[in-house]
Design an enzyme around this catalytic site. Structure first.
Site, mmCIF file in Angstrom:
data_model
loop_
_atom_site.group_PDB
_atom_site.id
_atom_site.type_symbol
_atom_site.label_atom_id
_atom_site.label_comp_id
_atom_site.label_asym_id
_atom_site.label_seq_id
_atom_site.Cartn_x
_atom_site.Cartn_y
_atom_site.Cartn_z
ATOM 1 N N GLU A 79 25.619 30.466 -5.769
ATOM 2 C CA GLU A 79 25.438 32.029 -5.422
ATOM 3 C C GLU A 79 26.371 33.065 -5.556
ATOM 4 O O GLU A 79 26.164 34.061 -5.136
ATOM 5 C CB GLU A 79 25.238 31.780 -3.858
ATOM 6 C CG GLU A 79 23.700 31.090 -3.688
ATOM 7 C CD GLU A 79 23.196 30.908 -2.237
ATOM 8 O OE1 GLU A 79 24.277 30.877 -1.261
ATOM 9 O OE2 GLU A 79 22.096 30.730 -2.078
ATOM 10 N N GLU A 110 28.064 7.613 -4.124
ATOM 11 C CA GLU A 110 29.005 8.258 -3.174
ATOM 12 C C GLU A 110 30.135 7.102 -2.998
ATOM 13 O O GLU A 110 31.232 7.380 -2.432
ATOM 14 C CB GLU A 110 28.260 8.515 -1.903
ATOM 15 C CG GLU A 110 27.850 7.530 -1.098
ATOM 16 C CD GLU A 110 27.514 8.048 0.271
ATOM 17 O OE1 GLU A 110 27.834 7.528 1.209
ATOM 18 O OE2 GLU A 110 26.179 8.873 0.090
#
Length: 293
Positions: A79, A110
Site C-alpha cells: 500500500e 514458520e
C-alpha cells in the site's frame, strides 16, 4: 502459557451466546487492540525516529512474518506505493512459505529458522535497511532466523510481538510489545492481536512517510494516480490545497503526470511545472519548504 494462547475465562461459553451477544463480544474485544498500540506509542515513535535517517540514505523497509502477521506485513508494504509513491523496490515483504503463502497456508514454514536467515540473505539486506519483524507469539522460528541475520547485516531491526518478554521484541534493536492478552476465541491471533499489528504497522509507516515529506498539512500529496478514483482524488487535493478552479488544477496536473506536489507548488507560486519540480527537489520533497511557508 503465552498471553495470546491463554483461554479467556470470561468467555468460556462463547459458543452458547446468542448471535447478537456473540457479535458484540467479538467487536468489543477489538478495543483492546487500540489500547495495546496506544501503550506502545513511545516505542513506535522511537522506531520512526531511528528509521528516518536510513530511509533518507536510500534504505528499504523489509517486512518479515508468518501467517497472519506475515500477510499484514505484505499488506502494509504494497500500500505504500499508491498512497505515498514509495518505490516498490524499497518495500520488500518476506513471508514464511513464500508468496504463495499469502493465499494458502504453508504448513511448517514458520518453523524454519534457516529459511528466515536465507530469505534475509536473498533480499540482500544492508545497513541502511529497516527490517520489521512481526510475530504474535514473538517466538516464531522463521522470524527469529530473519531477525538474527538482519542484525548481523547491520540493519535496524524492529520487533513487533503480542506477548511481554517475547524474543522478537527483546532481541530487536527496538522492541514493540502489543500486549493484547487472551483472545475471545482462544489462540486465534487473527483477532485482536492481528488488529493491533495492523494498527501498529500502519502507524509506523504512515508516520515515517509524513517525516519523509509525503504529506502536506494532512493532505496525501505524493500519491500515484493509477486509476480514475485516484485521478479524481488528485484533483480534489490540488483544489483544496491551492483554492484553484478544478479546470485549472486538472490542466496543471496533466502537465506534471498528476503529481499533486508539483501541481500545488506550480499553482501556488504561479510558476511552470518544471520550476516547481526543481524547487521540490531542492526542498527534499517538502511542499511547505518549496512554498517558503
Amino acid at each position: 502459557m503465552l498471553n495470546t494462547e491463554t483461554p479467556a475465562t470470561q468467555h468460556a461459553s462463547l459458543d452458547q451466546y446468542p448471535t447478537a451477544e456473540l457479535v458484540n463480544v467479538l467487536v468489543d474485544d477489538q478495543f483492546k487492540a487500540v489500547e495495546a498500540v496506544r501503550a506502545a506509542a513511545p516505542a513506535i515513535g522511537a522506531a520512526v525516529a531511528a528509521a528516518l535517517p536510513r530511509m533518507q540514505a536510500g534504505g528499504r523497509l523489509v517486512y518479515v512474518g508468518a501467517g497472519t502477521s506475515g500477510r499484514l506485513g505484505v499488506l502494509d508494504s504494497v500500500e505504500l506505493y499508491p498512497t505515498f509513491s514509495w518505490p516498490h523496490e524499497r518495500a520488500v515483504a518476506l513471508l514464511a512459505g513464500g508468496s504463495g503463502a499469502m493465499f494458502v497456508a504453508v504448513e511448517g514454514a514458520e518453523d524454519d529458522v534457516a529459511q528466515g536467515a536465507a530469505d534475509i540473505a536473498g533480499a540482500r539486506v544492508e545497513a541502511n535497511d529497516v527490517v520489521l519483524l512481526v510475530a504474535a507469539s514473538g517466538a516464531t522460528p522463521y522470524v527469529l532466523g530473519a531477525l538474527r541475520a538482519a542484525r548481523a547485516a547491520g540493519a535496524l531491526t524492529v520487533g513487533f510481538a503480542n506477548n511481554p518478554g517475547a524474543p522478537v521484541a527483546q532481541e530487536a534493536d527496538i522492541g514493540i510489545v502489543l500486549d493484547t492478552g487472551a483472545e475471545a476465541i482462544s489462540g486465534s491471533t487473527r483477532l485482536k492481536a492481528g488488529t493491533s499489528q495492523k494498527i501498529a504497522l500502519n502507524t509506523f509507516s504512515s508516520a515515517l512517510m509524513v517525516r519523509l515529506n509525503k504529506v502536506y498539512g494532512n493532505l496525501m500529496v505524493d500519491l500515484k494516480a493509477t486509476n480514475a478514483k485516484l485521478v479524481r482524488r488528485a484533483v480534489r487535493l490540488t483544489v483544496f490545497a491551492t483554492g484553484a478552479e478544478e479546470a485549472d488544477a486538472r490542466a496543471v496536473l496533466e502537465q506534471c503526470g498528476f503529481h499533486v506536489k508539483v501541481a500545488i507548488v506550480a499553482l501556488s507560486r504561479n510558476i511552470p511545472v518544471e520550476q516547481a519540480r526543481a524547487l521540490l527537489e531542492t526542498a527534499h520533497g517538502s511542499v511547505r519548504q518549496a512554498l517558503g511557508a
